[in-house]
Design an enzyme around this catalytic site. Sequence first.
Site, short mmCIF file in Angstrom:
data_model
loop_
_atom_site.label_atom_id
_atom_site.label_comp_id
_atom_site.label_asym_id
_atom_site.label_seq_id
_atom_site.Cartn_x
_atom_site.Cartn_y
_atom_site.Cartn_z
N ALA A 79 -1.99 5.52 1.89
CA ALA A 79 -2.35 4.94 3.38
C ALA A 79 -2.63 5.91 4.51
O ALA A 79 -3.52 5.98 5.17
CB ALA A 79 -1.28 3.98 3.61
N ALA A 123 0.78 -1.38 -0.06
CA ALA A 123 -0.02 0.05 -0.14
C ALA A 123 0.89 1.34 -0.04
O ALA A 123 1.78 1.26 0.75
CB ALA A 123 -1.05 0.06 1.17
N CYS A 124 0.64 2.08 -0.90
CA CYS A 124 1.32 3.56 -1.01
C CYS A 124 1.26 4.09 0.23
O CYS A 124 0.18 4.39 0.91
CB CYS A 124 0.86 4.33 -2.05
SG CYS A 124 1.42 6.02 -1.94
N ILE A 125 2.40 4.66 0.94
CA ILE A 125 2.51 5.18 2.31
C ILE A 125 1.82 6.50 2.17
O ILE A 125 0.95 6.72 3.35
CB ILE A 125 3.73 5.25 2.81
CG1 ILE A 125 3.93 5.75 4.23
CG2 ILE A 125 4.79 6.16 1.74
CD1 ILE A 125 5.36 5.43 5.02
#
Lengths: 116, 116, 138, 138, 94, 94
Positions: D88, D83-85
Site C-alpha cells: 500500500a 491491504a498489505c502495508i
Amino acid sequence: MSTLIMIDQPPYGAWTGREALDMAFSLAAFDQPASLLFTGAGVNWLRQAQEAGGIGQKSVEKNLSAAPIFGIEAIMADRSACSTYGLDENSLIEGVTLVDADAALLTNYDHTAFAG
Amino acid sequence: MSTLIMIDQPPYGAWTGREALDMAFSLAAFDQPASLLFTGAGVNWLRQAQEAGGIGQKSVEKNLSAAPIFGIEAIMADRSACSTYGLDENSLIEGVTLVDADAALLTNYDHTAFAG
Amino acid sequence: MSETTSETFTLVITGAPYSSQAPQTALGFAQAAVEAGHRIDRVFLYGDGVHLASALCAPPSDETNWSEAWSQFLADHSVPGVACIASALRRGLANETEQKRYELPGANLRAPFEIAGLGEWVEGRIKSTRTLYFHAGD
Amino acid sequence: MSETTSETFTLVITGAPYSSQAPQTALGFAQAAVEAGHRIDRVFLYGDGVHLASALCAPPSDETNWSEAWSQFLADHSVPGVACIASALRRGLANETEQKRYELPGANLRAPFEIAGLGEWVEGRIKSTRTLYFHAGD
Amino acid sequence: MTAIKTLHILNKSPDNPRAAKCLEMVSEEDGLLLIGGGVLFLATGNLPGAAKVFALSPDVDARGLGKLKWSSASAVDFAEMVQLSLQAQRVVSW
Amino acid sequence: MTAIKTLHILNKSPDNPRAAKCLEMVSEEDGLLLIGGGVLFLATGNLPGAAKVFALSPDVDARGLGKLKWSSASAVDFAEMVQLSLQAQRVVSW
C-alpha cells in the site's frame, strides 16, 4: 503519419486491449490514419458471440464492428495466431483481414505502438 | 503446514519476485515452514554478481543468501530453466538446490502460492 | 551533424512504479535526452502508468520515490506531465476538478502532473520527432 | 456431508481492478461461498491488488465500480478486508494513520478496508480451511 | 553512424510471448535494443543473427550479466539509447 | 463426488509461460479449473488428457466459447468452483 496499434493480450482478463482500442479510436477522431493488428492471444478479441455480461464487463464486439465507421482503416489479424485459436471466416467478426504479421508489414506504418 | 512459494518472473523488471520473497520471510518469521521454488525466467534471481545500483534498485542477492538464517527451509531452482538461462554451480549463488519442478514436487507441500 | 540538432520526444509511460521498471527506465532516457540538448515535449501516463502521478506513495526511505523523482524532473525542465483521464478515473487518480465533478472524498494527483485526454498523446505523436513507449516488462 | 459443513476461506487478491479480472472473479467466488453457508475469514490485498481499496476510483457510470462492490460485500458480511502495508505505501494507498506518519497530503483508503502486515495473510493461511489467490491473468 | 530501419526496443524476457513475436518481426536492416528483462537474451543466446543487437548497460549489470562475453551484442548507455532512437527511421517499443 | 488431489486454477492464456508450467505440473489425480484467459485452452485444444478439466461458465461465455463443443471439459459455475476448492486436498492458483 499512419499508426499501427498492436494487441497481443486476450480480452477481459487484462485491460490493455481495451486501452489499445481507445488509442486507435482517438487517432481516428483526430483524423490520423490508424490500423489495428491482433497477434498471439490477442486474436481472441475478434471472436463472434462474446457475452461478457456474466463477468460484469461490456463486450467489445460492437466497438470493433463499428471501427470502420469511426475511421479505423483496417482490422488485421495474424493468420497463424488465428489458426492456433481455431478462428476462421466463420468464427471471426466481420471486417477482419488475415495477414502475416512480419517485418515487411511494419514498414507500411510510420509508427507502431502497444497500449501496455 | 508447509508452504511452497513459487517465483517465475525475472528480477528487477517486475515486483512480484520481491513480494514473493517477503511472503516467504514472513512465514518464516511466524515459524511456519517455507521453501522457495524458482522456475522459468525466475531462476535469474539466483545469478551471482547482480549490481542493481545503476537502475535505482537494491540487489536481492544478500537477502537470498541470508534466507537459511531467517528460517527458509530450501531454495530450489528448476533444473531445465537454469539450463535455458546458462546457470550452473559456478554462476548460481550459494545454497540453491537444483530440482525437477514437477507434479510430485508439489505434493510435498500443504500449500503452494505465487505472489502475483 | 544530427548529434547536435535539437530534437523533441514524447514519452508514454504505461507501467506503474513498484510494479514495473518502466518509470525508472523512462527517467534515465529523459535525463539523457535533455543532457544531449534535446527537449521532452511531454510525458503521457497511460493505463497503469497513471499511478506514477500519485501524491501518496511512501516507499521505504532506502528506495527511490519514483513519483517524486519524476515530479522533480518535470518541474526542473518545464516538461508537461499528463495522466490520461480515462485511465486515471478508473484507477483512483484524481485532481481537485475531478474530485468535485465525481464527488470523491479526496484528490491525490501530485503536482505538476495534470489530467487530460488521449488527444494529448495524439498531439505529441504528431509534433515530436519521436514518441517512445515505456511498458511494464518482466 | 461435506456440502453442508461450514468452511472458512482466506482470499488473497493480487490483481488490480481495471487492469486485471482478479477482483471480479474473487467477488463471484466470495458470494458463492457465502451463499453455500461458508464464511470468508478475511480478504487480503497484496501487490497491485491494494488498488482495490482505493476510495477515489470513478469508472464510467455504465461500468461496475469494483472497489465499491467489494466494500459493500465486506460490510454486508462483516468480512475484514486488509491491504498489505508494504504494498500500500509503495503504491500510494494510505489511511489517516499512515497519512500522519509519513506526512502525506491526503488519505484514500476506502472503508471498511484496513491496512496491516503480511502477518494477516499468514494467520489466514493457518486458520482458514482454504486460502485462495486471485492473480492478474491475461 | 549505423543505418537502422526500425529500432525494436525489447524489455520482455525470453519466456514472454511478446519477445518471440518481436524477434519474428526484426529484419536484417533493423536494430534490436535489449532493455529490462530483455537483456536475459544475452544469457539464453538465441538472438537473431542478422540484425544489430544492443543492450542497455545498467540493465545488464543489474542482472549479473556484465561479466558474460556476448560477442553478438554491443553495450549502450542511455545517451546512446537516445541517439539510436533518433538514428532509426522508426522505433517500436515491445 | 470426484476425488481430486490438487486443484490447479489457471487464469493464464495458452501463450503465457506460466500456463505451460502449470500443465507440466498437473498429474492424473489432479483437477484443472480454467478461469479467465485460461478458458482459451478450450479453443486451442491442447489440454492434458488425463486430469479432470473444468471451465468457469461466465468466463467461457465472455470469450465467445459457449457454443464450442468441448468434450474434454465440464462447465462449472462459482458455486461448483467453491465445492471443487474444498473437495481437493490442496489448491494452486496459477
